[in-house]
Design a protein around this motif. Sequence first.
Motif, short mmCIF file in Angstrom:
data_model
loop_
_atom_site.label_atom_id
_atom_site.label_comp_id
_atom_site.label_asym_id
_atom_site.label_seq_id
_atom_site.Cartn_x
_atom_site.Cartn_y
_atom_site.Cartn_z
N PHE B 214 12.97 -26.14 20.83
CA PHE B 214 14.36 -26.07 21.31
C PHE B 214 14.59 -24.76 22.05
CE2 PHE B 214 14.22 -28.53 17.38
CZ PHE B 214 14.84 -29.71 17.77
N TRP B 215 15.60 -24.74 22.95
CA TRP B 215 15.85 -23.49 23.66
C TRP B 215 17.24 -22.91 23.44
CZ3 TRP B 215 19.78 -23.24 27.18
CH2 TRP B 215 20.25 -24.45 27.72
N LYS B 216 18.12 -23.65 22.72
CA LYS B 216 19.45 -23.12 22.44
C LYS B 216 19.45 -22.46 21.06
CE LYS B 216 22.47 -25.86 25.30
NZ LYS B 216 23.61 -26.79 25.37
N TYR B 217 20.09 -21.29 20.95
CA TYR B 217 19.95 -20.54 19.70
C TYR B 217 20.47 -21.26 18.47
CZ TYR B 217 24.74 -18.67 20.46
OH TYR B 217 26.09 -18.51 20.65
N LYS B 218 21.53 -22.06 18.63
CA LYS B 218 22.06 -22.77 17.45
C LYS B 218 21.06 -23.84 17.00
CE LYS B 218 26.82 -21.65 18.29
NZ LYS B 218 28.05 -21.99 18.97
N SER B 219 20.40 -24.50 17.95
CA SER B 219 19.39 -25.51 17.60
C SER B 219 18.19 -24.82 16.94
CB SER B 219 18.90 -26.25 18.85
OG SER B 219 19.97 -26.65 19.63
N ILE B 220 17.85 -23.62 17.44
CA ILE B 220 16.70 -22.89 16.86
C ILE B 220 16.99 -22.54 15.39
CG2 ILE B 220 15.41 -20.69 16.94
CD1 ILE B 220 15.54 -20.86 19.99
N ILE B 221 18.24 -22.12 15.09
CA ILE B 221 18.59 -21.79 13.70
C ILE B 221 18.43 -23.03 12.81
CG2 ILE B 221 20.51 -21.20 12.14
CD1 ILE B 221 21.49 -19.21 14.10
N LEU B 222 19.02 -24.15 13.26
CA LEU B 222 18.97 -25.37 12.43
C LEU B 222 17.53 -25.85 12.23
CD1 LEU B 222 22.04 -27.33 13.87
CD2 LEU B 222 21.86 -26.19 11.66
N ALA B 223 16.75 -25.85 13.33
CA ALA B 223 15.35 -26.29 13.23
C ALA B 223 14.55 -25.34 12.34
CB ALA B 223 14.73 -26.37 14.62
N SER B 224 14.82 -24.02 12.45
CA SER B 224 14.11 -23.03 11.63
C SER B 224 14.36 -23.28 10.15
CB SER B 224 14.57 -21.61 11.97
OG SER B 224 14.28 -21.29 13.29
N ILE B 225 15.64 -23.53 9.81
CA ILE B 225 15.97 -23.77 8.40
C ILE B 225 15.24 -25.03 7.91
CG2 ILE B 225 17.84 -24.41 6.80
CD1 ILE B 225 19.73 -22.67 8.53
N PHE B 226 15.31 -26.09 8.72
CA PHE B 226 14.69 -27.36 8.32
C PHE B 226 13.18 -27.19 8.11
CE2 PHE B 226 12.54 -31.33 9.52
CZ PHE B 226 13.07 -32.18 8.56
N ILE B 227 12.52 -26.60 9.12
CA ILE B 227 11.05 -26.45 9.05
C ILE B 227 10.67 -25.57 7.85
CG2 ILE B 227 9.00 -25.50 10.24
CD1 ILE B 227 10.43 -26.24 12.91
N SER B 228 11.40 -24.47 7.68
CA SER B 228 11.10 -23.52 6.62
C SER B 228 11.21 -24.16 5.24
CB SER B 228 12.09 -22.36 6.70
OG SER B 228 11.43 -21.17 6.82
N VAL B 229 12.33 -24.88 5.04
CA VAL B 229 12.54 -25.51 3.72
C VAL B 229 11.44 -26.54 3.45
CG1 VAL B 229 14.10 -27.06 2.45
CG2 VAL B 229 15.04 -25.08 3.67
N VAL B 230 11.11 -27.35 4.45
CA VAL B 230 10.06 -28.37 4.27
C VAL B 230 8.72 -27.70 3.96
CG1 VAL B 230 8.73 -30.16 5.47
CG2 VAL B 230 11.22 -30.12 5.68
N VAL B 231 8.39 -26.63 4.71
CA VAL B 231 7.09 -25.97 4.52
C VAL B 231 7.01 -25.33 3.14
CG1 VAL B 231 5.66 -24.04 5.30
CG2 VAL B 231 6.64 -25.59 6.98
N VAL B 232 8.07 -24.62 2.73
CA VAL B 232 8.04 -23.95 1.43
C VAL B 232 7.92 -24.98 0.31
CG1 VAL B 232 9.45 -22.59 -0.20
CG2 VAL B 232 9.23 -21.86 2.18
N PHE B 233 8.71 -26.05 0.41
CA PHE B 233 8.68 -27.11 -0.60
C PHE B 233 7.27 -27.72 -0.68
CE2 PHE B 233 9.58 -31.17 -2.54
CZ PHE B 233 10.61 -30.89 -3.43
N THR B 234 6.76 -28.10 0.48
CA THR B 234 5.41 -28.72 0.52
C THR B 234 4.36 -27.74 0.01
OG1 THR B 234 6.17 -29.75 2.57
CG2 THR B 234 3.86 -30.01 2.06
N GLY B 235 4.47 -26.47 0.43
CA GLY B 235 3.50 -25.45 0.04
C GLY B 235 3.43 -25.28 -1.47
N ILE B 236 4.60 -25.23 -2.11
CA ILE B 236 4.61 -25.03 -3.57
C ILE B 236 4.01 -26.25 -4.28
CG2 ILE B 236 6.12 -24.77 -5.60
CD1 ILE B 236 8.00 -23.11 -3.78
N VAL B 237 4.41 -27.45 -3.84
CA VAL B 237 3.90 -28.68 -4.46
C VAL B 237 2.38 -28.79 -4.28
CG1 VAL B 237 3.98 -31.21 -4.38
CG2 VAL B 237 6.11 -29.90 -4.24
#
Lengths: 255, 270
Positions: B214-237
């Motif tokens: 994404f190139w708009k900063y608000k989309s980057i924030i939302l995508a960052s939160i989504f990717i981060s939460v999924v990665v951390v969750f998956t990583g721990i499991v």
Amino acid sequence: MIKIENLWVELNGNLILEDISLEIKKGEIVAIVGPNGGGKTTLIRTILGFVKPAKGRVLIDGKEPKDYIKSGKVGYLPQKSSYERDFPVSALDVVMFGLVEVKISKKEKEKKALEVLRYVGMESFKDKPFGKLSGGQQQRVMIARAIISQPELLILDEPSTGVDVVAQESFYEFIKKLNQEKGITVLMITHDIGAVGSFVHKVVGLNKKLHYFGDFKDFLQKSNVDKLYGSEVKLLIHSPECFTCQYFNVEVKKH
Amino acid sequence: MSLSDFFTIPFLVNALVGGVLIAILLSVLSLFVFVKKWSFINIGISHAAFGGLAIGFFLGVNPTITGSLFAILVGVLIGYISKKGQIHEDISIGILLSFSMALGVVVMSFSNNYNSDLFAFLFGNILTITQQDIIMILVFSAISLSFLLYNLERIMYCCFDEELAYISKVNTKFFYYSLITVIAIATVLSIKLVGSVLSSAMIILPAAVSSQLFWKYKSIILASIFISVVVVFTGIVVSFQYNLPSGSTIVIIYSLIFFIVILVKRLFIR
């Protein structure tokens, strides 16, 4: 509007400006010209309060620069050919930045932003990434951002940097229109003495010292130009027969 | 072990909740780290905290307090030196990082023995997150995220061009130092829980990955939160299921996603 009294500026121990005194009246378009390293940008930055004078002072409408800026009546276009290409903002975001401290609704801000984008002919680019626009398009968006808060004073540092000839001509037409329609005082650094000569009210010739301050017509006297740039410099002034001027329908008053 | 069994193990639940909270906070901060090109700041502050922690252990004071205070002080100094000296933040970070680490080592040399607590604090362990840690990160995240999101346009304007923001009446100094302070505190809180390596990854990679999509900063924030939460969750499991170190697993998944996104973008989009 701007009163500069016996201004001396030093940067890192080097004397940049020496005993500058001048007064710019409301509604004037003033061009600052002079060789590179002559202190043009430093003068503008001192007027904006970014640089502290070693001696003397700058007053804008009787106020210190920092206090005048707090009134939100200044529009500033810095000297920059291009911004970070990957900075994640649209052209509309950049223009709306200019209203970030204005207490109106987001909808009203967007409406105003679209109005100024239309004014500079960039409305159709509103949703494009700012960093991917050409130099001239970025410059127009930046000027839209500078004028959105309806400033009384517009300060431009080499506004035609990175702008092609076609865009330069229409940009200067636009500055002229802005001054005539909205009565904005314009102070701009430029190297295009010939291109701006037809519409500026006064010229500041600066090379550490104030070499000239007055009408464009008198500035063209050989002695003034020689004093400022040295005797080897020749000025190229557009004539009525100039193909470029005719092609772009530029009004040329002085030759 | 099935996924539902994870939620019956208290320390895993704490790890998931704490990890997700840190992921949200650091992924929002990652936008600012990305646009300011401050990828070094988190490493600098986490190493700087070492000096504060060592002093805390040496004086017998709570090391979290001395570490946090030291990190905030170093964060503010990074800003001050960069502003006054007109040098890029990375250079000030480099100088202060070396100084703080050196100070930490000298202070430690006065201690009689090797302090394992100090290293545990520095390298962290997501599986040791307690409920008290969760409350602390929850309170800090709520305050700092409210501040950052309420002032999002102002801070982005400062990141875009500080002088222009100043001309538009934005209190640029306040936002500059506030941003550095929030990053400093978030770094100290996160290294205690996830270690300095994972903390750095969690503040650099989210915006680095989502800015490819994404190139708009608000989309980057939302995508960052989504990717981060999924990665951390998956990583721990995944790390628990296959008995792998959790921090390293999360960093590896993050990095793999980054390279996959770049590769896919190169091959199919351009």
